[in-house]
Enzyme design. Structure first.
Site, PDB file in Angstrom:
ATOM      1  N   ARG A 165       2.705 -12.702  -6.158  1.00 38.37           N
ATOM      2  CA  ARG A 165       3.216 -11.871  -7.257  1.00 38.37           C
ATOM      3  C   ARG A 165       3.688 -12.826  -8.344  1.00 38.37           C
ATOM      4  O   ARG A 165       4.672 -13.549  -8.171  1.00 38.37           O
ATOM      5  CB  ARG A 165       4.364 -10.986  -6.773  1.00 38.37           C
ATOM      6  CG  ARG A 165       5.137 -10.377  -7.922  1.00 38.37           C
ATOM      7  CD  ARG A 165       6.066  -9.292  -7.492  1.00 38.37           C
ATOM      8  NE  ARG A 165       5.333  -8.102  -7.118  1.00 38.37           N
ATOM      9  CZ  ARG A 165       5.888  -6.903  -6.926  1.00 38.37           C
ATOM     10  NH1 ARG A 165       7.194  -6.753  -7.060  1.00 38.37           N
ATOM     11  NH2 ARG A 165       5.157  -5.865  -6.601  1.00 38.37           N
ATOM     12  N   HIS A 215      -1.917  -4.479 -10.974  1.00 38.99           N
ATOM     13  CA  HIS A 215      -1.216  -4.227  -9.702  1.00 38.99           C
ATOM     14  C   HIS A 215      -2.202  -3.499  -8.767  1.00 38.99           C
ATOM     15  O   HIS A 215      -2.022  -2.323  -8.439  1.00 38.99           O
ATOM     16  CB  HIS A 215       0.050  -3.392  -9.960  1.00 38.99           C
ATOM     17  CG  HIS A 215       1.032  -3.411  -8.831  1.00 38.99           C
ATOM     18  ND1 HIS A 215       0.846  -4.152  -7.680  1.00 38.99           N
ATOM     19  CD2 HIS A 215       2.217  -2.765  -8.661  1.00 38.99           C
ATOM     20  CE1 HIS A 215       1.886  -3.955  -6.872  1.00 38.99           C
ATOM     21  NE2 HIS A 215       2.720  -3.130  -7.440  1.00 38.99           N
ATOM     22  N   GLN A 266      -1.257  -1.593  -5.388  1.00 34.32           N
ATOM     23  CA  GLN A 266      -0.548  -0.344  -5.647  1.00 34.32           C
ATOM     24  C   GLN A 266      -1.522   0.808  -5.889  1.00 34.32           C
ATOM     25  O   GLN A 266      -1.404   1.872  -5.287  1.00 34.32           O
ATOM     26  CB  GLN A 266       0.354  -0.540  -6.883  1.00 34.32           C
ATOM     27  CG  GLN A 266       1.117   0.697  -7.277  1.00 34.32           C
ATOM     28  CD  GLN A 266       2.178   1.054  -6.250  1.00 34.32           C
ATOM     29  OE1 GLN A 266       3.004   0.233  -5.916  1.00 34.32           O
ATOM     30  NE2 GLN A 266       2.161   2.277  -5.754  1.00 34.32           N
ATOM     31  N   ASP A 293       5.655   5.254 -14.370  1.00 36.20           N
ATOM     32  CA  ASP A 293       6.176   3.945 -13.969  1.00 36.20           C
ATOM     33  C   ASP A 293       7.327   3.609 -14.931  1.00 36.20           C
ATOM     34  O   ASP A 293       7.509   4.294 -15.949  1.00 36.20           O
ATOM     35  CB  ASP A 293       5.046   2.897 -14.077  1.00 36.20           C
ATOM     36  CG  ASP A 293       5.469   1.507 -13.597  1.00 36.20           C
ATOM     37  OD1 ASP A 293       6.514   1.384 -12.929  1.00 36.20           O
ATOM     38  OD2 ASP A 293       4.744   0.531 -13.901  1.00 36.20           O
ATOM     39  N   CYS A 340       5.161   4.444  -8.690  1.00 36.43           N
ATOM     40  CA  CYS A 340       4.970   3.286  -7.812  1.00 36.43           C
ATOM     41  C   CYS A 340       6.290   2.774  -7.244  1.00 36.43           C
ATOM     42  O   CYS A 340       6.299   2.092  -6.228  1.00 36.43           O
ATOM     43  CB  CYS A 340       4.225   2.178  -8.547  1.00 36.43           C
ATOM     44  SG  CYS A 340       5.062   1.649 -10.048  1.00 36.43           S
ATOM     45  N   ARG A 354       1.282   1.796   1.020  1.00 37.11           N
ATOM     46  CA  ARG A 354       1.094   0.379   0.662  1.00 37.11           C
ATOM     47  C   ARG A 354       0.844  -0.429   1.931  1.00 37.11           C
ATOM     48  O   ARG A 354      -0.015  -1.310   1.969  1.00 37.11           O
ATOM     49  CB  ARG A 354       2.346  -0.168  -0.054  1.00 37.11           C
ATOM     50  CG  ARG A 354       2.630   0.399  -1.433  1.00 37.11           C
ATOM     51  CD  ARG A 354       1.653  -0.102  -2.463  1.00 37.11           C
ATOM     52  NE  ARG A 354       1.610  -1.546  -2.560  1.00 37.11           N
ATOM     53  CZ  ARG A 354       2.473  -2.316  -3.241  1.00 37.11           C
ATOM     54  NH1 ARG A 354       3.445  -1.748  -3.918  1.00 37.11           N
ATOM     55  NH2 ARG A 354       2.339  -3.636  -3.271  1.00 37.11           N
TER      56      ARG A 354
HETATM   57  N1   CP Z   1       5.734  -0.774  -6.168  1.00 38.31           N
HETATM   58  C1   CP Z   1       6.042  -2.057  -5.925  1.00 38.31           C
HETATM   59  O1   CP Z   1       5.218  -2.960  -6.035  1.00 38.31           O
HETATM   60  O2   CP Z   1       7.328  -2.243  -5.516  1.00 38.31           O
HETATM   61  P1   CP Z   1       8.064  -3.649  -5.384  1.00 38.31           P
HETATM   62  O3   CP Z   1       8.188  -4.210  -6.779  1.00 38.31           O
HETATM   63  O4   CP Z   1       9.395  -3.329  -4.776  1.00 38.31           O
HETATM   64  O5   CP Z   1       7.242  -4.538  -4.518  1.00 38.31           O
HETATM   65  N1  NVA Z   2       5.136  -2.099 -13.997  1.00 34.54           N
HETATM   66  C1  NVA Z   2       6.129  -2.468 -13.016  1.00 34.54           C
HETATM   67  C2  NVA Z   2       5.620  -2.217 -11.639  1.00 34.54           C
HETATM   68  C3  NVA Z   2       6.610  -2.538 -10.548  1.00 34.54           C
HETATM   69  C4  NVA Z   2       6.043  -2.320  -9.182  1.00 34.54           C
HETATM   70  C5  NVA Z   2       6.503  -3.939 -13.199  1.00 34.54           C
HETATM   71  O1  NVA Z   2       5.601  -4.754 -13.421  1.00 34.54           O
HETATM   72  O2  NVA Z   2       7.680  -4.256 -13.128  1.00 34.54           O
END
Ligand code: CP
Ligand code: NVA
Length: 303
Positions: A103, A130, A133, A222, A262, A290
């Site tokens: 990430r 993502h 997701q 989101d 999400c 997930r």
């Molecule tokens: N939806 C998601 O990716 O959650 P986290 O940021 O908690 O991993």
């Molecule tokens: N768009 C959000 C998604 C989190 C899972 C972010 O990038 O923070």
């Protein structure tokens, strides 16, 4: 199948559906307590440059359930791109582990990681995409709706990594994707153009949420400020104030419409408590999936 899982657009419709089939199988094995240690002895490194609850826990638990081991490398551990180059860390980790999930901020960093890796790389979120997701999201929709055709998904809010991955999946799997996005916050232009050119789905951008959700089977939202955009949060609150998912908006959607997010949610901003805790919401089933879908992705990458 591609060696890495970086973007849904790297996969064919057939491959995506194969991942869903395996997800169904692994989920049922998990629920029935049947052994499915398909990655026995394998090690997953999880690199996090940003915070996470779902991604971190679901990958770690998933790897354990598959008989493997997962290793958490948080923002202060390897400090990817700061303490040493992305390419060097990629080559080093490739010598120790069998698969890497990352990430990161810049999408170019995950591409660089993949370029130097000799093991599969899984995208656990970048500023651009993502993919895990949205794989879990579409799987959840199929599961809940019991059908795969003529689905209308309405996405409300920021044209961010989640939106871009929705557009990517719509370039492979037919659907109606209605995006309600305020001007100035549109999704990635290239991703949008390429999906529209594919002609697979009907994709439209609206400036009015009420128009976008007409007869929608799914309303999805989101956060308005993603990780890394905290300084813009107040400006964004103003720009997005008419894009909230609330009870009034739901009246324009299909009577049996599903509400998805999400997570993490900023309750009271992009979604009201009434809706996220209400009968249309499937956000926790979505979060659970997930786990199942990512297990399938990892198994497929080893095939
Ligand atoms: N939806 C998601 O990716 O959650 P986290 O940021 O908690 O991993
Ligand atoms: N768009 C959000 C998604 C989190 C899972 C972010 O990038 O923070």
């Amino acid at each position: 199948m591609s060696k890495h899982f970086l973007a849904i657009s790297d996969f064919s419709k057939g491959e995506i559906l194969e991942i869903f089939d395996l997800t169904e199988d692994l989920k049922s094995k998990q629920k029935n307590d049947e052994p499915h240690k398909l990655l026995e002895g394998k090690t997953l490194a999880m690199i996090f440059a940003k915070p996470s609850a779902r991604t971190r826990v679901s990958f770690e638990v998933g790897m354990f359930q598959l008989g493997g081991h997962a290793l958490y490398l948080g923002p202060n551990d390897i400090q990817i791109g700061q303490r040493e180059s992305v390419g060097d860390i990629s080559q080093v980790l490739s010598r120790y582990v069998d698969i890497i999930m990352a990430r990161l901020f810049g999408h170019e960093d995950i591409l660089e990681l993949a370029k130097h890796a000799t093991v599969p790389i899984v995208n656990g979120l970048t500023d651009l995409l993502h993919p895990c997701q949205i794989m879990a999201d579409l799987f959840t929709i199929y599961e809940k709706k019991g059908r795969r055709d003529n689905l209308k998904i309405a996405y409300l809010g920021d044209g961010n990594n989640v939106t871009n991955s929705w557009i990517n999946i719509a370039s492979k799997i037919p659907m109606t994707l209605s995006l309600a996005i305020p001007e100035g916050y549109d999704p990635d232009d290239e991703i949008l153009k390429s999906a529209m050119q594919s002609g697979i789905s009907e994709i439209q951008i609206f400036r009015s949420p009420a128009e976008a959700v007409q007869n929608a089977d799914v309303i999805y939202t989101d956060v308005w400020a993603s990780m890394g955009q905290e300084a813009e949060a107040e400006t964004r609150k103003i720009a997005f104030r008419n894009f909230q998912v609330n009870a009034d908006l739901l009246k324009s959607a299909a009577a049996d419409c599903l509400v998805m997010h999400c997570l993490p949610a900023h309750r009271g901003d992009e979604i009201t408590n009434e809706v996220i805790d209400g009968p249309h919401s499937i956000v926790f089933d979505e979060a659970e999936n997930r786990l199942h879908v990512q297990k399938a992705i990892m198994v497929k990458l080893f095939e």
